[in-house]
Design an enzyme around this catalytic site. Structure first.
Site, mmCIF file in Angstrom:
data_model
loop_
_atom_site.group_PDB
_atom_site.id
_atom_site.type_symbol
_atom_site.label_atom_id
_atom_site.label_comp_id
_atom_site.label_asym_id
_atom_site.label_seq_id
_atom_site.Cartn_x
_atom_site.Cartn_y
_atom_site.Cartn_z
ATOM 1 N N ARG A 256 0.910 -1.450 -0.463
ATOM 2 C CA ARG A 256 0.200 -0.841 0.088
ATOM 3 C C ARG A 256 1.004 1.000 -0.162
ATOM 4 N NH1 ARG A 256 1.255 2.485 4.478
ATOM 5 N NH2 ARG A 256 1.142 1.304 6.217
ATOM 6 N N GLY A 257 0.049 2.721 0.207
ATOM 7 C CA GLY A 257 1.103 3.879 -0.097
ATOM 8 C C GLY A 257 1.437 3.630 0.904
ATOM 9 N N GLN B 176 3.884 4.930 5.349
ATOM 10 C CA GLN B 176 4.987 4.775 5.734
ATOM 11 C C GLN B 176 4.352 4.049 6.903
ATOM 12 O OE1 GLN B 176 7.167 8.722 6.429
ATOM 13 N NE2 GLN B 176 5.787 9.978 4.892
ATOM 14 N N THR C 95 2.104 2.924 9.859
ATOM 15 C CA THR C 95 1.432 2.238 10.541
ATOM 16 C C THR C 95 0.761 1.571 11.342
ATOM 17 O OG1 THR C 95 -0.360 3.839 7.974
ATOM 18 C CG2 THR C 95 -1.372 2.567 10.299
ATOM 19 N N HIS D 78 -1.294 -1.630 13.634
ATOM 20 C CA HIS D 78 -2.625 -1.890 13.755
ATOM 21 C C HIS D 78 -2.949 -2.552 14.441
ATOM 22 C CE1 HIS D 78 -4.409 -0.104 9.656
ATOM 23 N NE2 HIS D 78 -3.223 -1.427 8.901
ATOM 24 N N ALA E 107 -6.539 6.170 9.153
ATOM 25 C CA ALA E 107 -5.229 6.052 8.139
ATOM 26 C C ALA E 107 -6.101 6.252 7.263
ATOM 27 C CB ALA E 107 -4.162 5.581 8.358
ATOM 28 N N GLY F 46 -4.666 4.003 3.338
ATOM 29 C CA GLY F 46 -3.324 3.681 2.229
ATOM 30 C C GLY F 46 -4.032 2.245 1.994
ATOM 31 N N SER G 6 -8.470 3.080 8.444
ATOM 32 C CA SER G 6 -7.868 2.327 9.641
ATOM 33 C C SER G 6 -8.310 3.633 10.664
ATOM 34 C CB SER G 6 -6.951 2.085 10.499
ATOM 35 O OG SER G 6 -6.261 3.035 9.669
ATOM 36 N N CYS H 9 3.212 7.390 10.599
ATOM 37 C CA CYS H 9 3.411 8.457 8.574
ATOM 38 C C CYS H 9 4.408 9.586 8.777
ATOM 39 C CB CYS H 9 1.432 8.668 8.661
ATOM 40 S SG CYS H 9 0.292 8.126 9.259
#
Length: 210
Positions: free
Chosen positions: A67-68, A70, A72, A74, A144, A146, A159, A175
């Site tokens: 994914r695009g 930086q 993250t 979860h 976020a 992505g 998210s 990010c």
């Protein structure tokens, strides 16, 4: 359009494998578009532009992902929505798609009396709140975004911090932004169950995406 809700935390690698397979099936006309609502166990993901210096403490597993964005976090208490749509059929414009994801989050937060906002040069949704002292305002990230798009089918997604352990974000620079923090619905005094958030996400999704 299919909605899938998984109640137990889902390991990251199998989730990505499932998304890739489902995206291919959508592209080939063998499966409907879908949104998958889930949680992950505590983990960090590194997007395609992640800076290794932004991983401060690898206390949880770290996954490189397509994914695009930086780094993250979860984890439990965070609602992840993986969105698999056929943009070729809807609107073949990735920037417009990301804007709609942000609109979706902003409308969802509004139902919990939280004002979510975009910020130029920063991906995701932000809220203003008073500093603990001094009366000044600070900005914290509450959601976020992505995404990845392959042959016009989207996967990954958003998210939203409902009630995660915010200390878990301390292992990364979320990010890549050092000067701002993170927050959640619970942290803002808007406690909610994931099931409540899901109902709003579904309703607001239809408002934005039809």
């Amino acid at each position: 359009m299919e909605w899938i809700v998984t109640d137990q935390p889902v390991a990251y690698a199998p989730a990505v494998a499932w998304m890739e397979a489902r995206a291919a099936a959508i592209r080939d006309g063998e499966a409907p578009e879908c949104v998958w609502l889930l949680e992950h166990p505590p983990l960090y993901t590194a997007g395609t532009s992640a800076n290794p210096a932004d991983l401060l403490d690898s206390r949880f597993p770290v996954f490189k992902t397509g994914r695009g964005g930086q780094y993250t976090y979860h984890g439990p208490g965070q609602r992840v929505a993986y969105v698999l749509l056929d943009l070729k059929r809807r609107q073949p414009d990735v920037r417009a798609y990301v804007c709609k994801l942000e609109d979706w989050l902003i409308r969802t937060l509004a139902d919990f009396d939280v004002v979510g906002e975009r910020r130029s040069g920063r991906v995701g949704i932000w809220v203003e709140r008073p500093e603990s002292s001094g009366g000044r305002l600070r900005e914290d990230k509450i959601a976020a975004v992505g995404v990845r798009v392959r042959r016009w089918v989207t996967y990954h997604g958003i998210s939203l911090n409902v009630a995660p352990d915010l200390d878990h974000f301390a292992g990364i620079v979320p990010c890549g932004i050092r000067e701002h923090g993170v927050t959640s619905l619970a942290d803002l005094g808007r406690p909610a169950k994931l099931s409540d958030v899901d109902l709003v996400l579904k309703r607001r999704f239809l408002n934005v995406f039809g």
